[in-house]
Design a protein around this motif. Sequence first.
Motif, short mmCIF file in Angstrom:
data_model
loop_
_atom_site.label_atom_id
_atom_site.label_comp_id
_atom_site.label_asym_id
_atom_site.label_seq_id
_atom_site.Cartn_x
_atom_site.Cartn_y
_atom_site.Cartn_z
N LEU A 23 4.81 5.08 2.57
CA LEU A 23 5.18 6.44 2.98
C LEU A 23 5.43 6.51 4.49
O LEU A 23 6.38 7.16 4.95
CB LEU A 23 4.05 7.39 2.59
CG LEU A 23 4.34 8.87 2.72
CD1 LEU A 23 5.39 9.26 1.73
CD2 LEU A 23 3.10 9.67 2.51
N ILE A 24 4.62 5.77 5.26
CA ILE A 24 4.81 5.73 6.72
C ILE A 24 6.17 5.12 7.05
O ILE A 24 6.92 5.63 7.89
CB ILE A 24 3.66 4.94 7.36
CG1 ILE A 24 2.37 5.75 7.33
CG2 ILE A 24 3.98 4.54 8.77
CD1 ILE A 24 1.17 5.01 7.79
N ASN A 45 0.85 -1.18 0.00
CA ASN A 45 0.00 0.00 0.00
C ASN A 45 0.89 1.23 0.00
O ASN A 45 1.85 1.31 0.75
CB ASN A 45 -0.85 -0.05 1.26
CG ASN A 45 -1.93 0.98 1.25
OD1 ASN A 45 -1.67 2.13 0.96
ND2 ASN A 45 -3.14 0.58 1.54
N ILE A 57 0.47 4.35 0.97
CA ILE A 57 0.51 5.16 2.18
C ILE A 57 1.31 4.45 3.26
O ILE A 57 2.07 5.07 4.02
CB ILE A 57 -0.92 5.49 2.64
CG1 ILE A 57 -1.58 6.37 1.59
CG2 ILE A 57 -0.92 6.21 3.94
CD1 ILE A 57 -2.99 6.70 1.88
N ALA A 58 1.20 3.12 3.32
CA ALA A 58 2.01 2.37 4.29
C ALA A 58 3.50 2.48 3.96
O ALA A 58 4.34 2.58 4.85
CB ALA A 58 1.58 0.91 4.31
#
Lengths: 172, 104
Positions: free
Chosen positions: B34-35, B29, B31-32
Amino acid sequence: MMNMSAIAFYCISAFILMTGLLAVTNSNLFRSAISLLFSLIGIAALYFWMEVEFAAAVQIIVYVGGIVVLIIFSIFLTRGRQSHALSPLLKIGIWCIGRTGRCSIHVLLIAENSWKAGDGSTFDPSVRKIGFLLVDNSPESYVLPFEVVSILLLAAMIGCIVIAIKSRPEEK
Amino acid sequence: MSAVPLTHIICMSSILFFIGAYGFLTRRNMIAMLISLELMLNSVNINFIAFNKYLFPDNIDGLGFTIFIIAIAAAEAAVAIAIIINLYRNTRSIDAEKANELKY
């Protein structure tokens, strides 16, 4: 010899590592972002422990107040099917990362005595010194990187607006 | 303060870096990913400040670099999230494996 300062450091680092591990392993994306929030707060606490108050304040303002909120907004805007397709290179990647991590920690522990400690002068990260470091007309200051970063932020802001703007469907 | 040697701080930040690298490789994912990237950047910041405080306490260049890294990380996160939202509008998915239209 453990004193309160050392105990505080180990508690803070255990907190950071635990919440960081939760952030990368939790399959619920929102819980993952909340774990990242706590990990970043722990890193700000570590900066406070190292007596670098300006960096801790910047960490809380920019990361906790800005980036995590941005990430949570984008999670809510892109709520879709969560798939768990893993790449075929995954096993090799995890093996390489684990091996590299263990090797680097061994090298660090060996190199412990080869670092020359500071000359006993006190570390003074006051805002006045940071200001002179960033914008001063002496050749040691970072004026040019400061200006480049300001132009980068302007370009990133305009670029974000151009990329994410909702294009109006053509009438007629 | 001197009760904790520099290597323990560096070991902690390197473990945090490898946690971030593990997440970057295993999550698909965007966004994951990016985290995980934010965790890696933060471990680098801890390294800069710890080396500055322990080895070169008479100047604060490492702290200046940390501030630059935080500014650039903010710009990077904003651009990445704009790209992710635009990708979601076009393909209804933020899976990194499905964003392969430019590949062929």
